[in-house]
Design a protein around this motif. Structure first.
Motif, PDB file in Angstrom:
ATOM      1  N   GLU A  61      -2.755  40.952  17.976  1.00 19.84           N
ATOM      2  CA  GLU A  61      -2.539  40.506  20.924  1.00 19.84           C
ATOM      3  C   GLU A  61      -1.318  40.235  20.592  1.00 19.84           C
ATOM      4  O   GLU A  61      -0.760  40.680  21.233  1.00 19.84           O
ATOM      5  N   ARG A  62      -1.071  38.971  19.291  1.00 20.04           N
ATOM      6  CA  ARG A  62       0.215  38.156  19.432  1.00 20.04           C
ATOM      7  C   ARG A  62       0.774  39.032  18.300  1.00 20.04           C
ATOM      8  O   ARG A  62       0.304  38.536  17.081  1.00 20.04           O
ATOM      9  N   ARG A  87       3.940  36.563  28.313  1.00 19.25           N
ATOM     10  CA  ARG A  87       4.152  38.332  26.930  1.00 19.25           C
ATOM     11  C   ARG A  87       5.800  37.763  26.410  1.00 19.25           C
ATOM     12  O   ARG A  87       5.888  38.716  25.388  1.00 19.25           O
ATOM     13  N   LEU A 108       2.153  31.259  24.099  1.00 18.18           N
ATOM     14  CA  LEU A 108       1.541  33.104  24.427  1.00 18.18           C
ATOM     15  C   LEU A 108       0.085  32.946  25.058  1.00 18.18           C
ATOM     16  O   LEU A 108      -0.722  33.620  25.499  1.00 18.18           O
ATOM     17  N   HIS A 139       3.501  38.802  23.327  1.00 16.15           N
ATOM     18  CA  HIS A 139       2.277  39.942  23.590  1.00 16.15           C
ATOM     19  C   HIS A 139       2.206  40.361  22.752  1.00 16.15           C
ATOM     20  O   HIS A 139       3.323  42.187  22.769  1.00 16.15           O
ATOM     21  N   THR A 188       2.393  44.434  24.394  1.00 13.87           N
ATOM     22  CA  THR A 188       3.972  44.588  25.503  1.00 13.87           C
ATOM     23  C   THR A 188       5.073  45.028  23.898  1.00 13.87           C
ATOM     24  O   THR A 188       5.922  45.846  24.497  1.00 13.87           O
TER      25      THR A 188
END
Ligand code: CTP
Ligand code: MG
Length: 422
Positions: free
Chosen positions: A108-109, A137, A132, A181, A184
């Motif tokens: 996710e991160r 993001r 975050l 993120h 993204t």
């Protein structure tokens, strides 16, 4: 802003750190990859991995190393973090992409970090990750710019000339880790694959890629210790930020009889108390060499930095050369309004000039505000740099008691250790 001290198991599981360490270190001039260059006996890569380990914020750690670099691969393999190693590319951006390609599905991160910022404190990682988790993001650590920056035009055949001066108080220097993120960022890199060479080369960090694609990029405070080690003087500065290793010191001159006299250090103590300034006065809060923009400042002849002042007094006391009033008192107008770090650097200079070297300085701050925890490492680095020796700051409240408890004032207690080098 306070960084949380712990994250949930799931938050850690879904977070990755990519350390890019595939550069050649041309400007450092060691003739070996920069991540292999030693700093106080450990390679830059190990220093970087140590701090990622201390932050404890990511289950996946990916180290991007120069291709066929057995020594760095062995260092990574032997580090307790056991990073997943991949080979980097010709540019930093290529190396970042190689790291992103190794991300586990479901990440996710992702925090992208330069091994060249080997001493970045764990707190900076925590701040980036907490931003975050709060919904950002893209997050980058930044520090204020000290130089005035000019924009120039470079017309062929002419000296570059100035075309503008951006307002310095709106400028920030960017550090790493940069946090994103992950989906993204992956999508942004995907879109950039089709760009022509000139457009691709203009992208100097991942945050810029996000900006170009219209994503908001948030900032968190960076740290002096997160400096990018690029040239030899950077390495010297970084070394001065590390704790002094006693076995590396040779404080005693050789004794004439071939024996060394016993080393008897001297200790000192200093206390400083400052009232919080009247709200009508609107003073900036400076403490431990740092600006706390959300707090009303302390009153005093100088900036009221009680932590730095207590440290100065402890140094003077240890060396037996008077006190703060004697050196920087109201009869010395040149010190009116001087910063805490200016005074501490001058106190350290005076102590050395009196024939001592500084072992360390420890300061205990007592006060309700400012909230200190998230910036403690930054304070240690700034004060250590000023003193040229390790300075560590601890902070506590007084459980509501006394002037520290009501918020009317603050106290700082310091001890220092010095030893004669004469
Ligand atoms: N980096 C990388 N792959 C590259 C170039 C750089 O992984 N092809 C990494 C470096 O290892 C460093 C960070 O990106 O951690 C920032 O780069 P820089 O400070 O420029 O390091 P070097 O490229 O090694 O140094 P120089 O430019 O002096 O050769
Ligand atoms: Mg480079």
């Amino acid at each position: 802003m306070n960084a949380p001290t712990s994250f949930s198991e799931q938050e850690i599981q879904q977070t990755a750190v990519i350390v890019v360490a595939a550069g050649s270190g041309t400007r450092l001039g060691y003739g070996i990859p920069k991540a292999l260059v030693p700093l106080a006996g450990r390679s830059l890569l190990e220093h970087a991995l140590d701090r990622i380990q201390l932050a404890g914020c990511a289950a996946q750690v990916i180290a991007v190393l120069p291709e066929d670099e057995a020594e760095l691969a062995a260092i990574a393999a032997n580090h307790p973090l056991r990073p997943h190693c991949v080979s980097g590319g010709a540019t930093r951006n290529d190396s970042v992409r190689a790291g992103l390609a190794a991300l586990e599905p479901g990440t996710e991160r992702v925090l992208i970090h330069d091994a060249a910022r080997a001493l970045t404190p764990p707190e900076v990682f925590l701040q980036v990750l907490s931003a975050l988790l709060a919904g950002a993001r893209a997050v980058i650590p930044v520090v204020p710019v000290v130089d005035t920056i000019k924009q120039v035009a470079t017309d062929p055949g002419r000296q570059p000339h100035v075309t503008g001066t951006p307002a310095r108080d709106l400028l920030r220097a960017v550090q790493t880790p940069q946090g994103f993120h992950a989906p993204t960022l992956l999508a942004a890199h995907q879109r950039a694959t089709g760009w022509d060479r000139a457009k691709a080369e203009a992208i100097t960090d991942d945050a810029m890629l996000m900006e170009i694609l219209g994503e908001r990029v948030d900032t968190v405070p960076g740290a002096a210790a997160a400096l990018k080690i690029t040239t030899k003087p950077d390495l010297v500065l970084a070394e001065s930020m590390l704790p002094v290793h006693p076995s590396k010191e040779s404080p005693m001159p050789p004794h004439s009889g071939g024996q060394q006299p016993p080393l008897i250090p001297r200790t000192g103590i200093g206390i400083d108390v400052h009232a919080v300034a009247d709200p009508a006065e609107s003073r900036a809060m400076w403490l431990a060499g740092l600006h706390f923009p959300e707090d009303q400042g302390l009153s005093g002849h100088s900036d009221g930095d009680a932590v730095a002042h207590a440290a100065c007094d402890a140094l003077f006391s240890a060396a037996g050369i008077g006190d703060l009033g004697a050196h920087f008192g109201t009869d010395r107008p040149e010190y009116a309004g001087a910063s805490g770090t200016t005074l501490l650097a001058e106190a350290a200079r005076l102590v050395r000039a009196a024939g001592f070297e500084i072992g360390n300085v420890a300061v205990q701050f007592v006060g309700r505000r400012p909230k200190f925890a998230a910036r403690r490492t930054e304070a240690d680095a700034v004060l250590s740099q000023a003193a040229g020796a390790p300075v560590s700051v601890t902070a506590t409240t007084s459980d509501g008691l006394g002037y520290e408890g009501t918020g009317a004032g603050v106290t700082a207690y310091a001890t220092a250790l010095v030893y004669s080098v004469r």
